[in-house]
Enzyme design. Structure first.
Site, PDB file in Angstrom:
ATOM      1  N   CYS A  44      53.307 -33.949  74.782  1.00 42.84           N
ATOM      2  CA  CYS A  44      53.469 -34.263  73.374  1.00 42.84           C
ATOM      3  C   CYS A  44      52.096 -34.384  72.735  1.00 42.84           C
ATOM      4  O   CYS A  44      51.085 -34.496  73.418  1.00 42.84           O
ATOM      5  CB  CYS A  44      54.221 -35.571  73.235  1.00 42.84           C
ATOM      6  SG  CYS A  44      55.737 -35.612  74.185  1.00 42.84           S
ATOM      7  N   ARG A  47      50.348 -27.076  72.676  1.00 42.26           N
ATOM      8  CA  ARG A  47      50.708 -27.897  73.833  1.00 42.26           C
ATOM      9  C   ARG A  47      52.158 -27.679  74.245  1.00 42.26           C
ATOM     10  O   ARG A  47      52.568 -28.078  75.314  1.00 42.26           O
ATOM     11  CB  ARG A  47      50.504 -29.373  73.493  1.00 42.26           C
ATOM     12  CG  ARG A  47      49.072 -29.717  73.187  1.00 42.26           C
ATOM     13  CD  ARG A  47      48.978 -31.078  72.536  1.00 42.26           C
ATOM     14  NE  ARG A  47      49.227 -32.139  73.482  1.00 42.26           N
ATOM     15  CZ  ARG A  47      48.279 -32.816  74.125  1.00 42.26           C
ATOM     16  NH1 ARG A  47      47.024 -32.518  73.902  1.00 42.26           N
ATOM     17  NH2 ARG A  47      48.565 -33.761  74.955  1.00 42.26           N
ATOM     18  N   TRP A  64      57.748 -32.982  73.285  1.00 39.78           N
ATOM     19  CA  TRP A  64      58.269 -32.108  74.338  1.00 39.78           C
ATOM     20  C   TRP A  64      59.226 -32.973  75.127  1.00 39.78           C
ATOM     21  O   TRP A  64      58.817 -33.933  75.775  1.00 39.78           O
ATOM     22  CB  TRP A  64      57.107 -31.621  75.197  1.00 39.78           C
ATOM     23  CG  TRP A  64      57.416 -30.452  76.058  1.00 39.78           C
ATOM     24  CD1 TRP A  64      57.308 -29.137  75.717  1.00 39.78           C
ATOM     25  CD2 TRP A  64      57.859 -30.473  77.417  1.00 39.78           C
ATOM     26  NE1 TRP A  64      57.671 -28.358  76.781  1.00 39.78           N
ATOM     27  CE2 TRP A  64      58.002 -29.141  77.836  1.00 39.78           C
ATOM     28  CE3 TRP A  64      58.157 -31.474  78.331  1.00 39.78           C
ATOM     29  CZ2 TRP A  64      58.429 -28.782  79.107  1.00 39.78           C
ATOM     30  CZ3 TRP A  64      58.579 -31.127  79.603  1.00 39.78           C
ATOM     31  CH2 TRP A  64      58.712 -29.793  79.975  1.00 39.78           C
ATOM     32  N   ASN A  95      53.087 -40.715  73.381  1.00 39.84           N
ATOM     33  CA  ASN A  95      52.909 -39.717  74.445  1.00 39.84           C
ATOM     34  C   ASN A  95      53.018 -40.453  75.766  1.00 39.84           C
ATOM     35  O   ASN A  95      52.510 -41.573  75.886  1.00 39.84           O
ATOM     36  CB  ASN A  95      51.515 -39.087  74.385  1.00 39.84           C
ATOM     37  CG  ASN A  95      51.412 -38.006  73.348  1.00 39.84           C
ATOM     38  OD1 ASN A  95      52.357 -37.767  72.599  1.00 39.84           O
ATOM     39  ND2 ASN A  95      50.268 -37.359  73.285  1.00 39.84           N
ATOM     40  N   GLY A  96      53.624 -39.811  76.760  1.00 36.39           N
ATOM     41  CA  GLY A  96      53.719 -40.441  78.070  1.00 36.39           C
ATOM     42  C   GLY A  96      55.156 -40.818  78.393  1.00 36.39           C
ATOM     43  O   GLY A  96      56.096 -40.348  77.738  1.00 36.39           O
ATOM     44  N   GLU A 109      47.253 -16.665  92.790  1.00 37.13           N
ATOM     45  CA  GLU A 109      46.960 -16.833  91.372  1.00 37.13           C
ATOM     46  C   GLU A 109      47.571 -15.675  90.561  1.00 37.13           C
ATOM     47  O   GLU A 109      48.121 -15.881  89.481  1.00 37.13           O
ATOM     48  CB  GLU A 109      45.435 -16.923  91.162  1.00 37.13           C
ATOM     49  CG  GLU A 109      44.970 -17.090  89.733  1.00 37.13           C
ATOM     50  CD  GLU A 109      45.552 -18.303  89.011  1.00 37.13           C
ATOM     51  OE1 GLU A 109      46.213 -19.140  89.638  1.00 37.13           O
ATOM     52  OE2 GLU A 109      45.351 -18.378  87.782  1.00 37.13           O
ATOM     53  N   LYS A 166      50.309 -16.268  87.606  1.00 39.54           N
ATOM     54  CA  LYS A 166      50.064 -15.799  86.233  1.00 39.54           C
ATOM     55  C   LYS A 166      51.238 -14.963  85.748  1.00 39.54           C
ATOM     56  O   LYS A 166      51.714 -15.136  84.646  1.00 39.54           O
ATOM     57  CB  LYS A 166      48.804 -14.929  86.140  1.00 39.54           C
ATOM     58  CG  LYS A 166      47.439 -15.524  85.993  1.00 39.54           C
ATOM     59  CD  LYS A 166      47.159 -16.375  84.806  1.00 39.54           C
ATOM     60  CE  LYS A 166      47.679 -17.760  84.911  1.00 39.54           C
ATOM     61  NZ  LYS A 166      46.921 -18.748  85.630  1.00 39.54           N
ATOM     62  N   GLU A 205      54.683 -17.113  85.331  1.00 39.07           N
ATOM     63  CA  GLU A 205      54.767 -18.145  84.282  1.00 39.07           C
ATOM     64  C   GLU A 205      54.832 -17.559  82.882  1.00 39.07           C
ATOM     65  O   GLU A 205      55.472 -18.115  82.004  1.00 39.07           O
ATOM     66  CB  GLU A 205      53.634 -19.159  84.399  1.00 39.07           C
ATOM     67  CG  GLU A 205      52.254 -18.590  84.181  1.00 39.07           C
ATOM     68  CD  GLU A 205      51.158 -19.614  84.412  1.00 39.07           C
ATOM     69  OE1 GLU A 205      51.386 -20.807  84.228  1.00 39.07           O
ATOM     70  OE2 GLU A 205      50.049 -19.186  84.765  1.00 39.07           O
ATOM     71  N   HIS A 250      57.364 -10.608 108.605  1.00 33.17           N
ATOM     72  CA  HIS A 250      58.076 -11.629 109.377  1.00 33.17           C
ATOM     73  C   HIS A 250      59.257 -12.200 108.595  1.00 33.17           C
ATOM     74  O   HIS A 250      59.623 -13.351 108.774  1.00 33.17           O
ATOM     75  CB  HIS A 250      57.107 -12.737 109.801  1.00 33.17           C
ATOM     76  CG  HIS A 250      56.044 -12.227 110.721  1.00 33.17           C
ATOM     77  ND1 HIS A 250      56.286 -11.894 112.024  1.00 33.17           N
ATOM     78  CD2 HIS A 250      54.748 -11.917 110.486  1.00 33.17           C
ATOM     79  CE1 HIS A 250      55.177 -11.429 112.580  1.00 33.17           C
ATOM     80  NE2 HIS A 250      54.225 -11.423 111.657  1.00 33.17           N
ATOM     81  N   LYS A 291      50.999 -27.709  78.033  1.00 35.90           N
ATOM     82  CA  LYS A 291      49.620 -27.568  78.470  1.00 35.90           C
ATOM     83  C   LYS A 291      49.004 -28.789  79.134  1.00 35.90           C
ATOM     84  O   LYS A 291      47.805 -28.929  79.157  1.00 35.90           O
ATOM     85  CB  LYS A 291      48.798 -27.086  77.261  1.00 35.90           C
ATOM     86  CG  LYS A 291      47.370 -26.631  77.530  1.00 35.90           C
ATOM     87  CD  LYS A 291      47.292 -25.447  78.461  1.00 35.90           C
ATOM     88  CE  LYS A 291      45.871 -25.004  78.695  1.00 35.90           C
ATOM     89  NZ  LYS A 291      45.736 -24.149  79.868  1.00 35.90           N
TER      90      LYS A 291
HETATM   91  C1  F6R Z   1      48.697 -22.128  85.489  1.00 38.08           C
HETATM   92  C2  F6R Z   1      48.221 -23.428  85.023  1.00 38.08           C
HETATM   93  C3  F6R Z   1      48.576 -24.635  85.822  1.00 38.08           C
HETATM   94  C4  F6R Z   1      47.390 -25.609  85.881  1.00 38.08           C
HETATM   95  C5  F6R Z   1      47.820 -26.919  86.562  1.00 38.08           C
HETATM   96  C6  F6R Z   1      46.672 -27.873  86.696  1.00 38.08           C
HETATM   97  O1  F6R Z   1      48.295 -21.109  84.627  1.00 38.08           O
HETATM   98  O2  F6R Z   1      47.579 -23.534  84.010  1.00 38.08           O
HETATM   99  O3  F6R Z   1      49.030 -24.309  87.097  1.00 38.08           O
HETATM  100  O4  F6R Z   1      46.354 -24.991  86.592  1.00 38.08           O
HETATM  101  O5  F6R Z   1      48.833 -27.521  85.817  1.00 38.08           O
HETATM  102  O6  F6R Z   1      46.164 -28.230  85.444  1.00 38.08           O
HETATM  103  P1  F6R Z   1      44.728 -28.854  85.300  1.00 38.08           P
HETATM  104  O7  F6R Z   1      43.733 -27.843  85.734  1.00 38.08           O
HETATM  105  O8  F6R Z   1      44.590 -29.185  83.855  1.00 38.08           O
HETATM  106  O9  F6R Z   1      44.696 -30.065  86.188  1.00 38.08           O
END
Ligand code: F6R
Length: 622
Positions: free
Chosen positions: A16, A41, A89, A113-114, A496, A500, A503, A519, A617
């Site tokens: 949020c 966010r 959110w 928030n939280g 990775e 990417k 998601e 396997h 985010k």
């Molecule tokens: C994937 C992504 C997430 C973050 C993860 C950790 O694209 O962004 O997997 O890497 O949530 O977030 P931080 O780096 O902010 O601790």
């Protein structure tokens, strides 16, 4: 002046956003502007509360800020000079007009928030005392509790103190009291809040980006502190009762840094920014041509004393850590393990006195990583945080910190955050190797040079091939399942690449050690299944090529990312050649190719790239 920037939280889940203002200016356009910056966010409802004369008017709705603005036009016509706003959110209770913030109880109106973990117990108690609730949220419970405390104490700060003493969990609150005209209160624990000073008043926000359109003067509210904002200034009440006025700092982050600047998506912009982000992150630590973290307060003696490393992080940051393991062990000979932060506490790896715990986090607020950091500190282990957003909880609580100067990352899916984490890990490996005598000065200089010169140039080279990656993305975008395979460090990179893709495009993607596929998982390969094969290590090329042959003979369509000098693959359908000026060049070029592939596939599928479904985010909940 402080280098870097603030983005208070960036990762996943419960993201949020809060903004508040009081002063001589017109509050409502400021709040809606700030809310629109906070959109990145991720949110499903939005609302604000504004003081209009003696009253506090609340407008909120499920949906986007546009919908709120429409409602606002109908419901508030007078000017306001004090207001708070929120993007929600959903966590406790689904997205709806009623569950949206702000929430009101008696004389209290607040945004939150939280998560209040003991909201059930508090709600039962408040209900028994005659309180009723309209929403399903923990926030309305917090508002009711604060109102009860305000009735008892009749003093906002004492009431906030008494109410928060009863709450368990994490919170950042922006609060209006009906009988305290033109005043905003705030308190935080476990969720970030930033105060700011503008030309015509004072602000608070969960994220500095929301305030950049108005000011660059900020101060961080510390854990447990209460802030009292009015038109003439801000008073901060420390947890132990003392008061002070904030010491305002200056951020050099510009509002443009938090805008798309002509790109279709923030993610696209951030992929393009990577060469610059790598240089920014490395230049303060490589001025002499050798790896040098003295500006971060870290000396060669410190690196020399490190006997083993545990890297702890989540998601992509953890994937960067997986590559860190290889770099630390191969370059510096330091035994290293990498751990998913949410699991770290349940099976704490064996540590010694000389173990260094490295926490990696773009946002600096990820709850699981923060919890792991606190756990490591409880065990008296040495801790080092690699963080992008300055002055965030992880950066502040770790014993040492290295910032990654990637600039604000707005897209939910990290790109330049990951890329700068990797470049810093590489430089740390070089610093440790040099300090421990594993490499001489010449080799250390050469390594620095590959990182500072080759890595960004390799990313630039791949960015110039984006048309090609766009056409390869067509092969991927039509399917529902994609596999990423590789050996050695390519295993970690494959993780990775798969993350990417899944998601942002919602295509199911899995990463596998190329040799492990046979396997079991190979049974999922069928006619047309795309497989992205990574082959950045010369000595592993032949083995990876046999795995490519294996999957092709089962009908897979393979996109092979391999070194320029690798022999032509007899099986791969498409090949992307990677530069071989250095290991770093090959690695970073492959990374950029994977990011572009995912991005282009998501464009083809028309998803909400910067704000993928179910994601936000920053994960400030465990
Ligand atoms: C994937 C992504 C997430 C973050 C993860 C950790 O694209 O962004 O997997 O890497 O949530 O977030 P931080 O780096 O902010 O601790």
């Amino acid at each position: 002046m402080k280098r870097g920037f603030f983005v208070a939280s960036f990762g996943y889940t419960n993201m949020c956003g809060i903004i508040g203002y009081t002063g001589m200016g017109n509050a409502l356009p400021k709040i809606t502007k700030g809310l629109s910056v906070l959109e990145y966010r991720g949110y499903d409802s939005v609302g604000l509360a504004a003081r209009i004369g003696e009253e506090i008017a609340t407008v909120k709705c499920r949906g986007r800020i546009g919908a709120l603005e429409e409602k606002l036009k109908m419901q508030i016509t007078a000017e306001s000079h004090t207001a708070i706003g929120h993007t929600r959110w959903a966590t406790h209770g689904g997205p709806s007009d009623i569950n949206a913030h702000p929430h009101r109880a008696g004389r209290v109106v607040l945004v939150h928030n939280g998560i209040i973990e003991n909201d059930g117990e508090l709600k039962r108690e408040l209900t028994a005392a005659g309180r009723t609730f309209l929403s399903e949220t923990d926030t309305e419970v917090a508002a009711a509790l604060l109102d009860v405390c305000y009735d008892e104490q009749n003093d906002p700060v004492a009431a906030i103190r008494a109410a928060t003493a009863r709450m368990r969990g994490s919170y950042a609150f922006g609060i209006l009291f009906e009988d305290r005209a033109d005043e905003v209160f705030a308190v935080r624990a476990g969720s970030p809040l930033i105060l700011a000073k503008g030309a015509d008043g004072y602000y608070l926000a969960s994220d500095m980006t929301a305030l950049l359109p108005f000011t660059s003067e900020y101060a961080c509210l510390e854990e447990g502190e209460i802030a009292h904002l009015c038109a003439s200034g801000v008073t901060v009440y420390a947890a132990e009762g003392k008061t002070h006025t904030p010491v305002w700092l200056h951020t050099d982050m510009t509002p443009e840094a938090a805008q798309k600047g002509g790109f279709a998506h923030f993610m696209q912009k951030e992929i393009e920014e990577q060469p610059h982000a790598i240089r920014q992150s490395l230049s303060p630590r490589t001025a002499s041509g050798l790896p040098d973290f003295s500006a971060d307060g870290i000396t060669p003696d410190f690196w020399r004393a490190v006997g083993s490393v545990q890297i702890v992080a989540c998601g992509s940051a953890m994937h960067a850590g997986l590559l860190g393991v290889r770099l630390f062990e191969e370059l510096a000979g330091v035994p290293t393990t990498c751990h998913v932060a949410s699991e770290y506490r349940y099976h704490p790896p064996v540590a010694r006195e000389d173990t260094l715990v490295i926490l990696i986090s773009q946002s600096g607020e990820t709850a699981d990583t923060l919890a792991a950091l606190r756990d490591a500190k409880r065990k008296k282990l040495s801790t080092l945080a690699i963080v992008n957003a300055v002055e965030t909880s992880i950066a502040r609580e770790a014993e040492r910190r290295i910032y990654t100067y990637a600039g604000p990352e707005i897209a939910v899916a990290t790109t330049k955050g990951y890329c700068t984490q990797l470049s810093v890990l590489y430089l740390i490996a070089a610093a440790m190797a040099h300090a421990k005598g594993m490499i001489g000065e010449q080799e250390a200089r050469a390594l620095v040079n590959t990182l500072v010169e080759d890595a960004p140039a390799a990313v630039e080279g791949m960015l110039a091939k984006k048309e090609m990656l766009r056409s390869l993305a067509e092969l991927v975008a039509q399917r529902e399942h994609v596999f990423f395979i590789g050996r050695g460090s390519d295993c970690a990179l494959a993780e990775e690449g798969a993350l990417k893709l899944k998601e942002i495009s919602y295509i199911h993607a899995e990463a596998y050690a190329a040799g492990e596929l046979k396997h079991g998982t190979i049974s999922l390969i069928e006619e047309g299944t795309p497989v992205v094969a990574l082959s950045t290590e010369q000595e592993l090329y032949d083995k990876t090529e046999s795995n490519v042959r294996e999957v092709c003979s089962r009908g897979a369509r393979v996109i092979l990312l391999c070194r320029e000098d690798a022999p032509v693959s007899a099986s791969a359908e498409k090949t992307v050649r990677l530069p071989i000026t250095s290991h770093a060049a090959t690695l970073f070029a492959a990374l950029a190719a994977l990011q572009l592939l995912a991005y282009e596939a998501a464009v083809l599928r028309g998803t909400d790239i910067d704000r993928p479904r179910n994601l936000a985010k920053s994960v400030t909940v465990e």
